[in-house]
Design a protein around this motif. Structure first.
Motif, mmCIF file in Angstrom:
data_model
loop_
_atom_site.group_PDB
_atom_site.id
_atom_site.type_symbol
_atom_site.label_atom_id
_atom_site.label_comp_id
_atom_site.label_asym_id
_atom_site.label_seq_id
_atom_site.Cartn_x
_atom_site.Cartn_y
_atom_site.Cartn_z
ATOM 1 N N TYR A 50 0.840 -1.202 0.000
ATOM 2 C CA TYR A 50 0.000 0.000 0.000
ATOM 3 C C TYR A 50 0.870 1.244 0.000
ATOM 4 C CZ TYR A 50 -3.374 3.499 1.519
ATOM 5 O OH TYR A 50 -4.147 4.624 1.605
ATOM 6 N N MET A 82 -8.408 0.193 9.810
ATOM 7 C CA MET A 82 -9.818 0.475 9.558
ATOM 8 C C MET A 82 -10.234 -0.421 8.402
ATOM 9 S SD MET A 82 -11.138 4.347 9.129
ATOM 10 C CE MET A 82 -12.566 4.376 8.093
ATOM 11 N N PRO A 84 -11.330 -1.870 5.115
ATOM 12 C CA PRO A 84 -11.590 -1.124 3.878
ATOM 13 C C PRO A 84 -12.906 -1.550 3.239
ATOM 14 C CG PRO A 84 -10.019 -2.857 3.454
ATOM 15 C CD PRO A 84 -10.391 -2.964 4.899
ATOM 16 N N LEU A 85 -14.005 -1.003 3.713
ATOM 17 C CA LEU A 85 -15.314 -1.446 3.255
ATOM 18 C C LEU A 85 -16.028 -0.362 2.461
ATOM 19 C CD1 LEU A 85 -16.482 -2.973 6.652
ATOM 20 C CD2 LEU A 85 -15.357 -4.150 4.780
ATOM 21 N N LEU A 101 -11.963 -8.733 -7.714
ATOM 22 C CA LEU A 101 -10.808 -7.828 -7.713
ATOM 23 C C LEU A 101 -9.520 -8.620 -7.565
ATOM 24 C CD1 LEU A 101 -10.164 -4.718 -7.626
ATOM 25 C CD2 LEU A 101 -9.998 -4.967 -5.167
ATOM 26 N N ARG B 65 -17.056 11.594 -6.661
ATOM 27 C CA ARG B 65 -16.748 10.611 -5.624
ATOM 28 C C ARG B 65 -15.793 9.523 -6.106
ATOM 29 N NH1 ARG B 65 -21.096 7.616 -4.179
ATOM 30 N NH2 ARG B 65 -20.710 7.498 -1.970
ATOM 31 N N ASP B 70 -12.968 6.740 -2.048
ATOM 32 C CA ASP B 70 -12.127 5.596 -1.673
ATOM 33 C C ASP B 70 -11.125 5.994 -0.610
ATOM 34 O OD1 ASP B 70 -13.368 4.145 -3.514
ATOM 35 O OD2 ASP B 70 -11.660 3.879 -4.857
ATOM 36 N N ARG B 72 -11.286 8.645 1.393
ATOM 37 C CA ARG B 72 -11.901 9.084 2.638
ATOM 38 C C ARG B 72 -12.302 7.873 3.488
ATOM 39 N NH1 ARG B 72 -16.499 10.728 4.842
ATOM 40 N NH2 ARG B 72 -17.772 9.872 3.191
ATOM 41 N N GLN B 73 -12.839 6.860 2.821
ATOM 42 C CA GLN B 73 -13.278 5.678 3.569
ATOM 43 C C GLN B 73 -12.173 4.650 3.735
ATOM 44 O OE1 GLN B 73 -16.832 3.845 2.182
ATOM 45 N NE2 GLN B 73 -17.949 5.748 2.012
ATOM 46 N N LYS B 74 -10.997 4.969 3.220
ATOM 47 C CA LYS B 74 -9.826 4.091 3.296
ATOM 48 C C LYS B 74 -10.037 2.773 2.556
ATOM 49 C CE LYS B 74 -7.813 6.229 7.190
ATOM 50 N NZ LYS B 74 -6.629 6.957 7.033
ATOM 51 N N VAL B 75 -10.961 2.753 1.609
ATOM 52 C CA VAL B 75 -11.139 1.534 0.831
ATOM 53 C C VAL B 75 -9.970 1.355 -0.124
ATOM 54 C CG1 VAL B 75 -12.834 0.176 -0.401
ATOM 55 C CG2 VAL B 75 -13.543 2.185 0.816
ATOM 56 N N ASP B 76 -9.255 2.449 -0.361
ATOM 57 C CA ASP B 76 -8.124 2.340 -1.285
ATOM 58 C C ASP B 76 -7.101 1.331 -0.767
ATOM 59 O OD1 ASP B 76 -7.481 3.985 0.819
ATOM 60 O OD2 ASP B 76 -6.222 5.335 -0.343
ATOM 61 N N GLN B 77 -7.144 1.057 0.538
ATOM 62 C CA GLN B 77 -6.224 0.040 1.064
ATOM 63 C C GLN B 77 -6.556 -1.342 0.515
ATOM 64 O OE1 GLN B 77 -6.266 0.853 5.385
ATOM 65 N NE2 GLN B 77 -4.112 1.317 5.117
ATOM 66 N N ALA B 78 -7.845 -1.574 0.245
ATOM 67 C CA ALA B 78 -8.214 -2.862 -0.348
ATOM 68 C C ALA B 78 -7.828 -2.874 -1.829
ATOM 69 C CB ALA B 78 -9.701 -3.116 -0.186
ATOM 70 N N LEU B 79 -8.060 -1.756 -2.507
ATOM 71 C CA LEU B 79 -7.782 -1.702 -3.946
ATOM 72 C C LEU B 79 -6.283 -1.795 -4.225
ATOM 73 C CD1 LEU B 79 -10.217 1.117 -5.139
ATOM 74 C CD2 LEU B 79 -10.515 -1.343 -5.298
ATOM 75 N N LEU B 80 -5.513 -1.013 -3.458
ATOM 76 C CA LEU B 80 -4.083 -0.928 -3.759
ATOM 77 C C LEU B 80 -3.308 -2.136 -3.267
ATOM 78 C CD1 LEU B 80 -3.240 2.845 -3.177
ATOM 79 C CD2 LEU B 80 -4.100 1.705 -5.180
ATOM 80 N N ARG B 230 0.699 9.208 -3.866
ATOM 81 C CA ARG B 230 0.268 9.132 -2.472
ATOM 82 C C ARG B 230 1.011 8.039 -1.720
ATOM 83 N NH1 ARG B 230 -5.502 7.831 -2.370
ATOM 84 N NH2 ARG B 230 -5.743 9.255 -4.109
#
Lengths: 352, 233
Positions: A50, A82, A84-85, A101, B65, B70, B72-80, B230
């Protein structure tokens, strides 16, 4: 399985992680311990790709995270601090998305069903994540990490914000997964690490200050193997009686801690186990031994002692490894000119 | 990429955003079609051309959005941390927005069929106009995505995108205010609205297509870079 060598991460002028190296074998369960801001999450974020790294090398199952990110990431399941949802999705819909994904090859429905069962979210699988409680969100996050059945699981404070029952459930789950996964787990809850992990890495100010089993750490740190005995008796009389037990070096009274009884700190001679002798002597006097406990330091005390040590060098001295970093430093300075810059900056920072 | 595309496209309809955008577009499409048709013009391409102003206001809503949420909600951690490239993530999101735009303009197909059943018109002018709209849209989407990737707030992203959309579309109106003729020339030629209008003039020009495609590519590239940057911050 996970090889980290000379890892450093710089945020502007702030060095968040300094020259961290460790190796994790397949099937190990490792605990990351450290106060807030010690760099635990940063290290985990780097391991999972990340965040980028400023210096050093991270390899997952032999795949370098910067050179072969996709191969490395395929082997990792990550539960960040946190979860990631996407809160506008339903639980199953979200897990389907993560499945797609991650390009998982297992048959889709049975695989997701199995994970849903494993983390016990069957009853919420058709609800919007938005409407779930913190505990359930954490479990959905856990499920997300398990999708694709990755060999390595990296869990950043997996039990934070859960109630005691949920904590035990998650802890059992981690213990069960630990049988066939390599797990890195960070936590503030020390008993958790003690319960699940065979090896602990203590991190402070972005550096590793201890890397050992919980038992070894407490042995190294406890200077004595003294015992505390609680006995129903007259103080002076028992003090004299205990002093003459074979193998006992000294006895001091700790005073009255409980009604009708006194506590005694018994220090044995080096290597002597005096527990049964103490028991026999108390019994021979017709007194009652209420408890006999080891004065061994708990992981909690280790943690406090190490992280409160004025700097990391002092912490290493506590562990009796002060000489090694010195000699290591010389080696590194000769072999790697880049590391020298980091090293000197460390010392500058410490001087400040 | 397909996973991201599917999830983003669906998310337009799990929030009111998709419905609002479609409702606004359908309202104006219907309005313009009935107006233009009642004035006696059988050209659906004119309806599409008239939609440019509407698009300027709806595109920021579609893109606001896409990247910022992504983060703001920290979902980018799942994507990246998933085994996908940044480019695939960005392209998935881009095509989701473009698909919504295509759905918004789907009714023009019905308009064209209605028109064709009464009079014979040159169908190519409609196709050029629709192509122009999709190209204009993709340029505006990629600009909006890049802006969205710079911030964590979708409101900031929407407002900034709107301002920039208006600027790039109508920059030719500043041409009269500058003294340097070369600059006035650039403003005149590069204004999105002028390039877009060429598509409505029933003349197909490769350079106009290349212009929009390269603008899109440039901003999508910047968007990928901004995501990557980032990680190094």
């Amino acid at each position: 399985m996970i090889e980290v060598t000379g890892l450093s991460k710089r945020y502007g002028t702030h060095l968040a992680v300094k020259d961290v190296s460790f190796n994790i074998e397949k099937g190990e369960v490792i605990g990351f311990l450290g106060p807030n801001g010690a760099g635990k999450s940063t290290i985990m974020n780097i391991l999972t790709g990340y965040l980028s790294l400023t210096q050093g090398k991270v390899a997952i199952d032999g795949y370098d995270i910067t050179e072969y990110p996709e191969d490395a990431k395929r082997r990792i399941g990550y539960l960040p601090e946190m979860p990631p949802l996407y809160i506008d999705m339903k639980v199953r819909e979200y897990l389907n998305f993560i499945y797609d994904l991650k390009k998982v090859k297992f048959p889709k429905k049975p695989h997701i069903d199995e994970i849903i069962r494993l983390v016990k979210i069957e009853n919420v699988q058709n609800r919007l994540i938005k409407n779930l409680s913190k505990g359930y969100r954490q479990r959905v996050g856990f499920a997300q990490a398990l999708i694709g059945n990755p060999d390595v699981l990296i869990l950043d404070e997996p039990t934070v914000g859960l109630d005691p029952k949920q904590i035990i459930e998650i802890r059992n789950l981690i213990a069960r997964l630990g049988k066939n996964h390599t797990i890195i787990l960070s936590s503030h809850i020390l008993s958790e690490i003690q319960a699940v992990c065979k090896r602990v890495i203590i991190i402070n100010h972005g550096q590793i200050i201890a890397d050992d089993t919980p038992d070894n750490l407490s042995n190294k740190l406890s200077q004595d193997h003294s015992l505390v005995a609680r006995i129903v008796c007259a103080e002076q009389d028992m003090l004299d009686a205990l002093k003459t037990v074979k193998g006992v070096k000294s006895v001091t009274s700790l005073g009255r801690k409980e009604d009708n009884s006194f506590d005694f700190l018994i220090e044995p001679e080096a290597g002597a186990d005096v527990r049964s002798e103490v028991f026999k002597r108390v019994a021979a006097r017709g007194r009652t031994l209420l408890s006999l406990t080891s004065n061994k330091v708990s992981l909690e005390q280790i943690f406090l002692r190490l992280t409160e040590a004025a700097d990391n060098d002092e912490a290493r001295r506590l562990l009796g490894v002060a000489e090694t970093p010195q000699s290591e430093k010389v080696n590194i300075e000769i072999t790697d000119s880049d590391t020298v810059a980091v090293k000197t900056e460390n010392s500058n920072e410490e001087e400040k | 990429m397909r996973a991201v595309f599917k999830r983003e496209f669906r998310s337009y309809f799990s929030t009111p955003i998709g419905f609002i955008v479609l409702a606004v577009c359908y309202f104006f499409l219907g309005l313009y079609f009935s107006m233009i048709y009642s004035f006696g013009s059988p050209e659906v391409s004119e309806v599409i051309m008239a939609m440019a102003t509407v698009i300027v206001f709806t595109m920021p809503v579609i893109t606001m959005r896409l990247m910022s949420e992504d983060r703001r909600q920290k979902v980018d951690q799942a994507l990246l941390t998933a085994p996908v490239s940044l480019t695939a993530i960005v392209m998935g999101k881009f095509f989701a927005a473009l698909a919504l735009l295509a759905v918004a303009f789907a009714p023009t197909v019905i308009f064209e069929i209605i028109v064709l059943s009464y009079v014979s018109v040159n169908i190519m002018s409609y196709i050029y106009a629709l192509l122009g709209m999709l190209l204009l849209g993709s340029a505006l989407i990629s600009i909006g995505m890049f802006i969205s990737s710079l911030t964590e707030s979708s409101v900031v992203s929407a407002i900034l995108t709107l301002v920039i959309n208006i600027l790039v579309l109508y920059m030719s109106s500043f041409a009269g205010m500058v003294n340097a003729t070369w600059l006035a020339n650039i403003l005149e030629k590069a204004a999105f609205i002028n390039v877009f209008d060429n598509f409505g003039a029933n003349v197909f020009s490769v350079s106009d297509v290349v212009y929009f495609v390269s603008i899109s590519a440039a901003f999508l590239f910047l968007c990928v870079r901004s995501l990557d940057k980032r990680r190094w911050a």
